[in-house]
Scaffold this motif. Structure first.
Motif, PDB file in Angstrom:
ATOM      1  N   THR A 115       0.802  -1.217   0.000  1.00 10.47           N
ATOM      2  CA  THR A 115       0.000   0.000   0.000  1.00 10.47           C
ATOM      3  C   THR A 115       0.841   1.277   0.000  1.00 10.47           C
ATOM      4  OG1 THR A 115      -0.115  -0.030   2.418  1.00 10.47           O
ATOM      5  CG2 THR A 115      -1.911  -1.133   1.206  1.00 10.47           C
ATOM      6  N   GLY A 116       2.157   1.163  -0.062  1.00 15.61           N
ATOM      7  CA  GLY A 116       3.020   2.341  -0.095  1.00 15.61           C
ATOM      8  C   GLY A 116       2.893   3.093  -1.404  1.00 15.61           C
ATOM      9  N   ALA A 117       3.364   4.325  -1.410  1.00 20.37           N
ATOM     10  CA  ALA A 117       3.220   5.196  -2.578  1.00 20.37           C
ATOM     11  C   ALA A 117       3.854   4.609  -3.837  1.00 20.37           C
ATOM     12  CB  ALA A 117       3.812   6.570  -2.272  1.00 20.37           C
ATOM     13  N   ILE A 118       5.057   4.076  -3.735  1.00 20.05           N
ATOM     14  CA  ILE A 118       5.729   3.538  -4.923  1.00 20.05           C
ATOM     15  C   ILE A 118       5.042   2.257  -5.387  1.00 20.05           C
ATOM     16  CG2 ILE A 118       7.917   2.730  -5.897  1.00 20.05           C
ATOM     17  CD1 ILE A 118       7.889   5.726  -5.219  1.00 20.05           C
ATOM     18  N   ALA A 119       4.658   1.393  -4.458  1.00 20.91           N
ATOM     19  CA  ALA A 119       3.945   0.159  -4.829  1.00 20.91           C
ATOM     20  C   ALA A 119       2.630   0.491  -5.538  1.00 20.91           C
ATOM     21  CB  ALA A 119       3.683  -0.699  -3.592  1.00 20.91           C
ATOM     22  N   ARG A 120       1.907   1.476  -5.018  1.00 18.53           N
ATOM     23  CA  ARG A 120       0.637   1.881  -5.648  1.00 18.53           C
ATOM     24  C   ARG A 120       0.881   2.466  -7.040  1.00 18.53           C
ATOM     25  NH1 ARG A 120      -0.302   4.630  -0.776  1.00 18.53           N
ATOM     26  NH2 ARG A 120      -0.413   6.549  -1.977  1.00 18.53           N
ATOM     27  N   TYR A 121       1.912   3.279  -7.163  1.00 16.40           N
ATOM     28  CA  TYR A 121       2.237   3.860  -8.475  1.00 16.40           C
ATOM     29  C   TYR A 121       2.540   2.746  -9.483  1.00 16.40           C
ATOM     30  CZ  TYR A 121       4.436   6.384 -12.243  1.00 16.40           C
ATOM     31  OH  TYR A 121       4.735   6.868 -13.493  1.00 16.40           O
ATOM     32  N   LEU A 122       3.422   1.824  -9.102  1.00 15.21           N
ATOM     33  CA  LEU A 122       3.797   0.739 -10.011  1.00 15.21           C
ATOM     34  C   LEU A 122       2.598  -0.124 -10.386  1.00 15.21           C
ATOM     35  CD1 LEU A 122       7.220  -0.239  -8.425  1.00 15.21           C
ATOM     36  CD2 LEU A 122       6.867   0.747 -10.715  1.00 15.21           C
ATOM     37  N   SER A 123       1.723  -0.373  -9.423  1.00 14.11           N
ATOM     38  CA  SER A 123       0.533  -1.178  -9.688  1.00 14.11           C
ATOM     39  C   SER A 123      -0.421  -0.473 -10.654  1.00 14.11           C
ATOM     40  CB  SER A 123      -0.186  -1.476  -8.368  1.00 14.11           C
ATOM     41  OG  SER A 123      -1.380  -2.156  -8.594  1.00 14.11           O
ATOM     42  N   ARG A 124      -0.545   0.819 -10.495  1.00 15.48           N
ATOM     43  CA  ARG A 124      -1.501   1.576 -11.303  1.00 15.48           C
ATOM     44  C   ARG A 124      -0.952   1.965 -12.679  1.00 15.48           C
ATOM     45  NH1 ARG A 124      -4.581   7.131  -9.509  1.00 15.48           N
ATOM     46  NH2 ARG A 124      -5.912   7.231 -11.326  1.00 15.48           N
ATOM     47  N   PHE A 125       0.317   2.398 -12.729  1.00 15.35           N
ATOM     48  CA  PHE A 125       0.856   2.951 -13.963  1.00 15.35           C
ATOM     49  C   PHE A 125       1.994   2.141 -14.584  1.00 15.35           C
ATOM     50  CE2 PHE A 125      -0.588   6.615 -11.394  1.00 15.35           C
ATOM     51  CZ  PHE A 125      -1.599   7.073 -12.227  1.00 15.35           C
ATOM     52  N   GLY A 126       2.587   1.236 -13.830  1.00 16.01           N
ATOM     53  CA  GLY A 126       3.768   0.538 -14.313  1.00 16.01           C
ATOM     54  C   GLY A 126       4.994   1.421 -14.140  1.00 16.01           C
ATOM     55  N   GLU A 127       6.099   1.034 -14.730  1.00 17.49           N
ATOM     56  CA  GLU A 127       7.330   1.789 -14.591  1.00 17.49           C
ATOM     57  C   GLU A 127       7.222   3.128 -15.321  1.00 17.49           C
ATOM     58  OE1 GLU A 127      10.565  -1.759 -14.039  1.00 17.49           O
ATOM     59  OE2 GLU A 127      10.155  -1.092 -16.096  1.00 17.49           O
ATOM     60  N   GLY A 128       7.768   4.166 -14.683  1.00 16.74           N
ATOM     61  CA  GLY A 128       7.712   5.468 -15.331  1.00 16.74           C
ATOM     62  C   GLY A 128       8.165   6.583 -14.419  1.00 16.74           C
ATOM     63  N   ILE A 129       7.982   7.795 -14.898  1.00 20.74           N
ATOM     64  CA  ILE A 129       8.351   8.986 -14.140  1.00 20.74           C
ATOM     65  C   ILE A 129       7.295   9.189 -13.061  1.00 20.74           C
ATOM     66  CG2 ILE A 129       8.689  11.484 -14.241  1.00 20.74           C
ATOM     67  CD1 ILE A 129       9.635  10.973 -17.205  1.00 20.74           C
ATOM     68  N   GLN A 130       7.699   8.958 -11.822  1.00 19.68           N
ATOM     69  CA  GLN A 130       6.774   9.022 -10.701  1.00 19.68           C
ATOM     70  C   GLN A 130       6.704  10.415 -10.104  1.00 19.68           C
ATOM     71  OE1 GLN A 130       7.611   9.099  -7.107  1.00 19.68           O
ATOM     72  NE2 GLN A 130       5.504   8.766  -6.450  1.00 19.68           N
ATOM     73  N   GLN A 131       7.824  11.148 -10.136  1.00 25.31           N
ATOM     74  CA  GLN A 131       7.860  12.476  -9.529  1.00 25.31           C
ATOM     75  C   GLN A 131       9.009  13.271 -10.129  1.00 25.31           C
ATOM     76  OE1 GLN A 131       8.473  10.998  -5.552  1.00 25.31           O
ATOM     77  NE2 GLN A 131      10.635  11.537  -5.560  1.00 25.31           N
ATOM     78  N   VAL A 132       8.942  14.580  -9.931  1.00 19.88           N
ATOM     79  CA  VAL A 132      10.058  15.454 -10.297  1.00 19.88           C
ATOM     80  C   VAL A 132      10.398  16.242  -9.042  1.00 19.88           C
ATOM     81  CG1 VAL A 132      10.897  17.261 -11.823  1.00 19.88           C
ATOM     82  CG2 VAL A 132       9.301  15.538 -12.701  1.00 19.88           C
ATOM     83  N   GLU A 133      11.675  16.242  -8.694  1.00 17.62           N
ATOM     84  CA  GLU A 133      12.137  16.793  -7.421  1.00 17.62           C
ATOM     85  C   GLU A 133      12.886  18.105  -7.641  1.00 17.62           C
ATOM     86  OE1 GLU A 133      14.666  13.599  -6.128  1.00 17.62           O
ATOM     87  OE2 GLU A 133      13.051  12.137  -6.321  1.00 17.62           O
ATOM     88  N   TYR A 134      12.509  19.111  -6.840  1.00 18.65           N
ATOM     89  CA  TYR A 134      13.197  20.404  -6.867  1.00 18.65           C
ATOM     90  C   TYR A 134      13.820  20.645  -5.501  1.00 18.65           C
ATOM     91  CZ  TYR A 134      10.843  21.996 -11.166  1.00 18.65           C
ATOM     92  OH  TYR A 134      10.406  22.149 -12.450  1.00 18.65           O
ATOM     93  N   ARG A 135      15.115  20.990  -5.495  1.00 23.06           N
ATOM     94  CA  ARG A 135      15.738  21.400  -4.235  1.00 23.06           C
ATOM     95  C   ARG A 135      15.153  22.756  -3.859  1.00 23.06           C
ATOM     96  NH1 ARG A 135      21.719  20.721  -4.282  1.00 23.06           N
ATOM     97  NH2 ARG A 135      21.674  22.466  -5.716  1.00 23.06           N
TER      98      ARG A 135
END
Length: 193
Positions: A115-135
């Motif tokens: 149920t974690g964020a990355i597991a949910r992302y992979l389950s829903r969308f498959g591999e891909g750009i999950q986020q973009v990070e700004y310092r």
């Protein structure tokens, strides 16, 4: 996931460093383009632009991959150091850096199907750009500006611990095409006073 992006992700596992670098560049520029479209209006706030260093922002594209691919990418890229991710977060990650400022944060789940964020992302969308990070110079201040000036609320009510002692929060930002981009603002541990 689009075919060019799928090919680029597969090429991050390749044996040729040139192919890996080209793949990383394609992934990075795809993610950065999405983020710049979503955050374009943010430049109108001089305070926010200063916090995010929009003159020359430090941008990292977060790429979510399955655990087996995570291990492959890490191995062919010289076993980069794994980040220290807080135990309550479902993630393993490492960074890859290539010429011309190309930076990727390769992420996977600790609990496939969980149920974690990355597991949910992979389950829903498959591999891909999950986020973009700004310092960011001050995540709390940036979150306040985003809420007050742009009506964008942070995903978490409070800034929280991130990998390697950073402080983070996330913002789901709409794009002109009706999609959304997950933007992570992160603050380095040494920037807090």
């Amino acid at each position: 996931m689009s075919s060019p992006l799928a090919s680029a992700i597969a090429n991050l596992c390749g044996t040729e460093s040139f192919s890996r670098s080209a793949a990383a560049s394609e992934i990075y520029h795809t993610g950065r383009s999405l983020a710049e479209e979503a955050t374009g209006a943010w430049r109108s706030s001089s305070a926010l632009a200063a916090l995010l260093g929009f003159d020359n922002p430090a941008v990292t594209v977060g790429l979510a991959v399955q655990p087996a691919r995570f291990a492959q990418i890490r191995e062919v890229n010289g076993l980069p150091r794994l980040a220290k991710v807080p135990p309550d977060q479902d993630a393993e990650e490492f960074e890859l850096h290539f010429p011309d400022g190309v930076a990727l944060d390769v992420l996977t789940t600790r609990e496939p199907g969980g149920t974690g964020a990355i597991a949910r992302y992979l389950s829903r969308f498959g591999e891909g750009i999950q986020q973009v990070e700004y310092r960011c110079g001050d995540v709390d201040r940036a979150a306040a500006i985003l809420k007050e000036s742009f009506g964008i609320a942070a995903v978490y009510p409070e800034t929280r611990p991130g990998a390697d002692g950073t402080r983070i929060n996330f913002f789901l930002v709409p794009t002109e095409e009706g999609g959304k981009v997950l933007i992570e603002l992160y603050e380095m541990p040494t920037t807090r006073r």
